[in-house]
Design a protein around this motif. Sequence first.
Motif, PDB file in Angstrom:
ATOM      1  N   LEU A 110       1.079  -1.352  -0.061  1.00 26.44           N
ATOM      2  CA  LEU A 110      -0.341  -0.688   0.280  1.00 26.44           C
ATOM      3  C   LEU A 110       0.933   1.055  -0.196  1.00 26.44           C
ATOM      4  CD1 LEU A 110      -2.585  -1.221   2.849  1.00 26.44           C
ATOM      5  CD2 LEU A 110      -2.752  -1.131   0.079  1.00 26.44           C
ATOM      6  N   TRP A 111      -0.031   1.857  -0.639  1.00 28.31           N
ATOM      7  CA  TRP A 111       1.313   3.473  -0.767  1.00 28.31           C
ATOM      8  C   TRP A 111       0.629   4.615   0.217  1.00 28.31           C
ATOM      9  CZ3 TRP A 111       5.493   4.481  -3.114  1.00 28.31           C
ATOM     10  CH2 TRP A 111       6.040   6.971  -2.881  1.00 28.31           C
ATOM     11  N   VAL A 112       1.022   4.936   0.661  1.00 30.86           N
ATOM     12  CA  VAL A 112       0.596   6.098   1.799  1.00 30.86           C
ATOM     13  C   VAL A 112       0.500   7.300   1.691  1.00 30.86           C
ATOM     14  CG1 VAL A 112      -0.363   6.258   4.220  1.00 30.86           C
ATOM     15  CG2 VAL A 112      -0.172   3.997   2.912  1.00 30.86           C
ATOM     16  N   THR A 113      -0.156   8.749   1.323  1.00 34.41           N
ATOM     17  CA  THR A 113       0.117   9.823   1.431  1.00 34.41           C
ATOM     18  C   THR A 113      -0.472  10.509   2.733  1.00 34.41           C
ATOM     19  OG1 THR A 113       0.171   9.830  -0.997  1.00 34.41           O
ATOM     20  CG2 THR A 113      -0.080  11.854   0.002  1.00 34.41           C
ATOM     21  N   SER A 114      -0.014  11.620   3.849  1.00 39.35           N
ATOM     22  CA  SER A 114      -0.512  11.458   4.741  1.00 39.35           C
ATOM     23  C   SER A 114      -0.603  13.748   4.653  1.00 39.35           C
ATOM     24  CB  SER A 114      -0.161  11.513   5.647  1.00 39.35           C
ATOM     25  OG  SER A 114      -0.715  12.472   7.343  1.00 39.35           O
ATOM     26  N   SER A 115      -1.680  14.708   5.104  1.00 47.10           N
ATOM     27  CA  SER A 115      -1.886  15.478   4.995  1.00 47.10           C
ATOM     28  C   SER A 115      -0.870  15.937   6.206  1.00 47.10           C
ATOM     29  CB  SER A 115      -2.614  16.064   5.171  1.00 47.10           C
ATOM     30  OG  SER A 115      -3.377  15.564   6.495  1.00 47.10           O
ATOM     31  N   LEU A 116      -0.397  15.251   6.630  1.00 50.23           N
ATOM     32  CA  LEU A 116       0.196  15.357   7.732  1.00 50.23           C
ATOM     33  C   LEU A 116       1.823  15.562   7.910  1.00 50.23           C
ATOM     34  CD1 LEU A 116      -2.302  15.178  10.850  1.00 50.23           C
ATOM     35  CD2 LEU A 116      -1.585  17.335   9.586  1.00 50.23           C
ATOM     36  N   VAL A 117       2.554  14.944   7.329  1.00 47.72           N
ATOM     37  CA  VAL A 117       3.873  13.385   7.093  1.00 47.72           C
ATOM     38  C   VAL A 117       3.954  14.692   5.754  1.00 47.72           C
ATOM     39  CG1 VAL A 117       4.997  12.004   6.925  1.00 47.72           C
ATOM     40  CG2 VAL A 117       3.140  12.423   8.754  1.00 47.72           C
ATOM     41  N   PRO A 118       5.054  15.747   5.656  1.00 49.87           N
ATOM     42  CA  PRO A 118       5.875  15.690   4.388  1.00 49.87           C
ATOM     43  C   PRO A 118       6.462  14.270   3.575  1.00 49.87           C
ATOM     44  CG  PRO A 118       7.308  15.732   6.205  1.00 49.87           C
ATOM     45  CD  PRO A 118       6.092  15.515   6.944  1.00 49.87           C
ATOM     46  N   GLN A 119       6.637  13.387   3.616  1.00 50.94           N
ATOM     47  CA  GLN A 119       6.909  12.302   2.722  1.00 50.94           C
ATOM     48  C   GLN A 119       6.223  10.772   2.654  1.00 50.94           C
ATOM     49  OE1 GLN A 119      11.158  11.370   3.179  1.00 50.94           O
ATOM     50  NE2 GLN A 119      11.577  10.417   0.992  1.00 50.94           N
ATOM     51  N   ASP A 120       5.782  10.831   1.503  1.00 55.65           N
ATOM     52  CA  ASP A 120       4.636   9.419   1.584  1.00 55.65           C
ATOM     53  C   ASP A 120       5.868   8.400   2.078  1.00 55.65           C
ATOM     54  OD1 ASP A 120       2.969  11.596   0.294  1.00 55.65           O
ATOM     55  OD2 ASP A 120       3.804  10.440  -2.606  1.00 55.65           O
ATOM     56  N   TRP A 121       4.618   7.076   2.214  1.00 58.02           N
ATOM     57  CA  TRP A 121       5.697   5.875   2.736  1.00 58.02           C
ATOM     58  C   TRP A 121       4.810   4.744   1.823  1.00 58.02           C
ATOM     59  CZ3 TRP A 121       2.617   9.077   6.049  1.00 58.02           C
ATOM     60  CH2 TRP A 121       1.740   8.071   7.429  1.00 58.02           C
TER      61      TRP A 121
ATOM     62  N   LEU B  69      -4.636   9.084   2.051  1.00 58.12           N
ATOM     63  CA  LEU B  69      -4.327   8.181   0.425  1.00 58.12           C
ATOM     64  C   LEU B  69      -4.214   7.274   0.632  1.00 58.12           C
ATOM     65  CD1 LEU B  69      -4.665  12.145  -1.673  1.00 58.12           C
ATOM     66  CD2 LEU B  69      -6.368  10.840  -0.386  1.00 58.12           C
ATOM     67  N   ILE B  70      -4.665   6.362   0.254  1.00 58.53           N
ATOM     68  CA  ILE B  70      -4.270   4.712   0.610  1.00 58.53           C
ATOM     69  C   ILE B  70      -4.058   4.513  -0.876  1.00 58.53           C
ATOM     70  CG2 ILE B  70      -3.836   2.964   1.637  1.00 58.53           C
ATOM     71  CD1 ILE B  70      -5.110   4.238   4.057  1.00 58.53           C
ATOM     72  N   GLU B  71      -3.261   3.863  -1.517  1.00 56.55           N
ATOM     73  CA  GLU B  71      -3.550   3.101  -3.293  1.00 56.55           C
ATOM     74  C   GLU B  71      -3.203   1.666  -3.547  1.00 56.55           C
ATOM     75  OE1 GLU B  71      -2.101   3.744  -7.621  1.00 56.55           O
ATOM     76  OE2 GLU B  71      -1.666   5.313  -6.278  1.00 56.55           O
ATOM     77  N   GLY B  72      -3.575   0.239  -3.818  1.00 53.52           N
ATOM     78  CA  GLY B  72      -3.343  -0.529  -3.661  1.00 53.52           C
ATOM     79  C   GLY B  72      -2.185  -1.084  -4.584  1.00 53.52           C
ATOM     80  N   PRO B  73      -2.147  -2.465  -4.780  1.00 54.05           N
ATOM     81  CA  PRO B  73      -2.822  -3.189  -4.464  1.00 54.05           C
ATOM     82  C   PRO B  73      -2.855  -3.704  -2.890  1.00 54.05           C
ATOM     83  CG  PRO B  73      -1.442  -4.503  -5.728  1.00 54.05           C
ATOM     84  CD  PRO B  73      -0.551  -2.266  -5.827  1.00 54.05           C
ATOM     85  N   GLY B  74      -3.232  -3.835  -2.301  1.00 54.03           N
ATOM     86  CA  GLY B  74      -3.691  -4.140  -0.704  1.00 54.03           C
ATOM     87  C   GLY B  74      -4.276  -4.556  -0.449  1.00 54.03           C
ATOM     88  N   ALA B  75      -4.368  -5.190   0.661  1.00 52.71           N
ATOM     89  CA  ALA B  75      -5.422  -5.117   1.631  1.00 52.71           C
ATOM     90  C   ALA B  75      -5.105  -4.546   3.101  1.00 52.71           C
ATOM     91  CB  ALA B  75      -5.549  -6.798   2.824  1.00 52.71           C
ATOM     92  N   LEU B  76      -5.895  -3.743   3.801  1.00 51.88           N
ATOM     93  CA  LEU B  76      -5.558  -2.771   4.679  1.00 51.88           C
ATOM     94  C   LEU B  76      -6.407  -3.237   5.642  1.00 51.88           C
ATOM     95  CD1 LEU B  76      -4.463  -0.423   5.475  1.00 51.88           C
ATOM     96  CD2 LEU B  76      -6.934   0.876   4.586  1.00 51.88           C
ATOM     97  N   GLU B  77      -6.029  -2.847   6.925  1.00 50.12           N
ATOM     98  CA  GLU B  77      -6.921  -2.594   8.443  1.00 50.12           C
ATOM     99  C   GLU B  77      -6.350  -1.627   8.990  1.00 50.12           C
ATOM    100  OE1 GLU B  77      -7.215  -6.687  10.753  1.00 50.12           O
ATOM    101  OE2 GLU B  77      -5.713  -4.996  12.049  1.00 50.12           O
ATOM    102  N   VAL B  78      -7.708  -1.148   9.178  1.00 51.48           N
ATOM    103  CA  VAL B  78      -6.962  -0.138  10.261  1.00 51.48           C
ATOM    104  C   VAL B  78      -8.095  -0.432  11.520  1.00 51.48           C
ATOM    105  CG1 VAL B  78      -8.398   2.575  10.164  1.00 51.48           C
ATOM    106  CG2 VAL B  78      -8.072   1.017   8.172  1.00 51.48           C
ATOM    107  N   ARG B  79      -7.214   0.295  12.753  1.00 50.51           N
ATOM    108  CA  ARG B  79      -7.414   0.088  14.123  1.00 50.51           C
ATOM    109  C   ARG B  79      -7.680   1.520  15.068  1.00 50.51           C
ATOM    110  NH1 ARG B  79      -6.135  -4.801  17.099  1.00 50.51           N
ATOM    111  NH2 ARG B  79      -6.391  -6.216  15.356  1.00 50.51           N
ATOM    112  N   HIS B  80      -8.340   1.298  15.443  1.00 44.96           N
ATOM    113  CA  HIS B  80      -8.554   3.223  17.050  1.00 44.96           C
ATOM    114  C   HIS B  80      -8.722   2.333  17.949  1.00 44.96           C
ATOM    115  CE1 HIS B  80     -12.014   4.213  17.299  1.00 44.96           C
ATOM    116  NE2 HIS B  80     -12.614   3.719  16.013  1.00 44.96           N
TER     117      HIS B  80
END
Length: 99
Positions: A40-51, A67-78
């Motif tokens: 998964l490719w991740v772009t964050s409004s609060l972090v200057p560099q994607d990961w 913003l998260i781009e695949g291909p992949g399976a994502l799990e989000v927890r809080h």
Amino acid sequence: MTSNPSPCAAYKLRTQLEAGELLRLESAIDITLSCTAGRLWVTSSLVPQDWCLHAGERRERCRGVLLIEGPGALEVRHTQPASNAFSLYQLGTLSTASF
């Protein structure tokens, strides 16, 4: 029968993203993103560099607009019991979920 979650209960969302599929996630609280398959490719409004997250990897304490781009399976927890802690928009198919 429904029961109220305990104040320390973990909330979890799982979704599968196909190649080129983009997901927008907004979170006002810290969340954990885990890649359970693929990458998964991740772009964050609060972090200057994607990961990039690969299968088995996770990133904790994420928040803001993601913003998260695949291909992949994502799990989000809080772990915070706020009913509108995060919102999920699957761009293209316009699937929306709020928690």
